[in-house]
Design a protein around this motif. Sequence first.
Motif, short mmCIF file in Angstrom:
data_model
loop_
_atom_site.label_atom_id
_atom_site.label_comp_id
_atom_site.label_asym_id
_atom_site.label_seq_id
_atom_site.Cartn_x
_atom_site.Cartn_y
_atom_site.Cartn_z
N LYS A 309 31.30 -3.55 61.75
CA LYS A 309 32.52 -3.79 62.50
C LYS A 309 32.18 -3.71 63.99
O LYS A 309 31.17 -3.13 64.38
CB LYS A 309 33.61 -2.79 62.14
CG LYS A 309 33.22 -1.33 62.33
CD LYS A 309 34.30 -0.42 61.78
CE LYS A 309 33.89 1.05 61.87
NZ LYS A 309 34.90 1.95 61.32
N THR A 310 33.01 -4.31 64.81
CA THR A 310 32.82 -4.26 66.26
C THR A 310 34.01 -3.56 66.91
O THR A 310 35.11 -3.56 66.35
CB THR A 310 32.67 -5.67 66.85
OG1 THR A 310 33.71 -6.51 66.32
CG2 THR A 310 31.33 -6.27 66.49
N ASP A 311 33.76 -2.97 68.08
CA ASP A 311 34.83 -2.23 68.74
C ASP A 311 35.92 -3.16 69.25
O ASP A 311 37.11 -2.84 69.18
CB ASP A 311 34.26 -1.38 69.88
CG ASP A 311 33.46 -2.20 70.89
OD1 ASP A 311 33.15 -3.37 70.58
OD2 ASP A 311 33.14 -1.67 71.96
N GLU A 312 35.54 -4.31 69.76
CA GLU A 312 36.53 -5.30 70.20
C GLU A 312 35.87 -6.67 70.24
O GLU A 312 34.72 -6.82 70.61
CB GLU A 312 37.10 -4.94 71.57
CG GLU A 312 36.08 -4.77 72.68
CD GLU A 312 36.74 -4.47 74.01
OE1 GLU A 312 37.56 -5.31 74.44
OE2 GLU A 312 36.46 -3.42 74.58
N GLU A 314 35.32 -10.66 68.27
CA GLU A 314 34.60 -11.16 67.11
C GLU A 314 33.10 -11.23 67.40
O GLU A 314 32.66 -11.13 68.54
CB GLU A 314 35.12 -12.56 66.74
CG GLU A 314 34.90 -13.58 67.84
CD GLU A 314 35.63 -14.88 67.59
OE1 GLU A 314 36.50 -14.90 66.71
OE2 GLU A 314 35.34 -15.86 68.28
N SER A 339 35.36 -9.24 62.99
CA SER A 339 34.92 -7.88 62.68
C SER A 339 35.62 -6.82 63.51
O SER A 339 35.46 -5.62 63.24
CB SER A 339 33.41 -7.78 62.87
OG SER A 339 33.03 -8.24 64.15
N HIS A 340 36.37 -7.20 64.52
CA HIS A 340 37.13 -6.24 65.31
C HIS A 340 38.51 -5.96 64.68
O HIS A 340 39.17 -4.97 65.02
CB HIS A 340 37.32 -6.75 66.74
CG HIS A 340 38.06 -8.05 66.82
ND1 HIS A 340 37.63 -9.19 66.18
CD2 HIS A 340 39.23 -8.39 67.45
CE1 HIS A 340 38.48 -10.18 66.43
NE2 HIS A 340 39.46 -9.71 67.20
N LYS A 369 29.28 -5.85 73.40
CA LYS A 369 30.07 -5.40 72.25
C LYS A 369 29.30 -4.33 71.50
O LYS A 369 28.07 -4.43 71.34
CB LYS A 369 30.38 -6.58 71.32
CG LYS A 369 31.29 -7.62 71.96
CD LYS A 369 31.53 -8.81 71.07
CE LYS A 369 32.41 -9.84 71.78
NZ LYS A 369 32.61 -11.06 70.99
#
Length: 394
Positions: A309-312, A314, A339-340, A369
């Motif tokens: 996942k990412t913090d913010e 895609e 993924s955000h 990211k």
Amino acid sequence: MAEKGRFGNLSKDQEKALVKLKEVCKDVLKEKHTDMHLLRFLRARNFNVKKTEEMFRKDVEWRVQNEAILKDLTLPEVVEKYWVGGEVGCDREGHITLVIPLCYIDPKGIVYSLHADEAIKVGIRFIQMFYNRMKENSKEHGRYIEGMTLLFDIEGLSPAFLWKPSMKLFTEMVQIMEQHFPETIKRVFVIRAPSLFPVAYNLVKPFIHEETRKKIKFLKGSNWQKSVTKYIDPDILPKHWGGNRVDENGNPKCPEIVRLGGKVPESYYVKDHLKSDESLTKLVIGKSSHKELKYQIVVPKSAIRYQFKTDEGEISFGITYVQKGKDPVIILPVQKVQSHITSVDGEIATEEMGSYVIRFDNSAMLKSKTLSYLIEILEPGDEDLFEESAEDNQ
């Protein structure tokens, strides 16, 4: 005559072990703890009284803690509709027989449709329902019949079955059955296993007691039906699973009896699964940059399981197989994922040994990211699980 180690056919040492167990556990024994009940625990620990006492006391305590769950056997609508399998009758010895086509289940859909604290409760209720049916079956036959016969069809089992949350639920159910419902299984047939199956079994195997593992027959070859019908009358088995039975519409799978699951609609999904996971590794990907992670597969027919996942914002994600001197082979093309918004997870089967490169692309020109990820290599076990079907040995 009853099988050895069962009520009515005990050796002198086994009789002594039963008497000793009742003596050391008399402070927790209740009327429902019959000799047949206690013998199940003794057999599960090879008539070692000390180990059986420890197991039995833990079970008594566990049942007090889970009394409400064990009494309430209602299942969520999504489970009633999209779980797989069903009872087809009794085998030639009178044991309840279930056909379970795991190949038709949507593991992610089921798990996503249950609250995090609800999934294992559903598993416990399933096991208790099976156990209740065994007791009813004994009454119907007028004699004590212990254990169930299970036929697992895993043809076309997809890598999605290796999804970590669903494997965790499955292994938890196995542990509960082994610890609190011992000797519930009479025999298990596994048929139509794909090449990926040894990976899945290797994850579950440590939680299956050695005595239970001896009851599992992994059948390969084109004539597995004969091995199955040696124990199960073909007249009760749907034709698709080696028998003669079809439904009123001529369907060889008899879906009114054996539920075929299917894709769970997202309308059933709940939202309490997307929690942070401290086991994830963090990686910063600079603006207009990418990162490549290389993993070496050294055992054929392994699998790669991923979660990220990412913090913010895609990110783009893909997987490539790289072999020296040859052109790279795209396993998953690089493409953008949200993924955000939600954690991305999945699995791929690897037929070949060699390097697999996982690529994350950050196309944003103005910001870096933070990626949180977990990549796991899942290998099959060392042993050859499968035995030839009856006619294949002739």
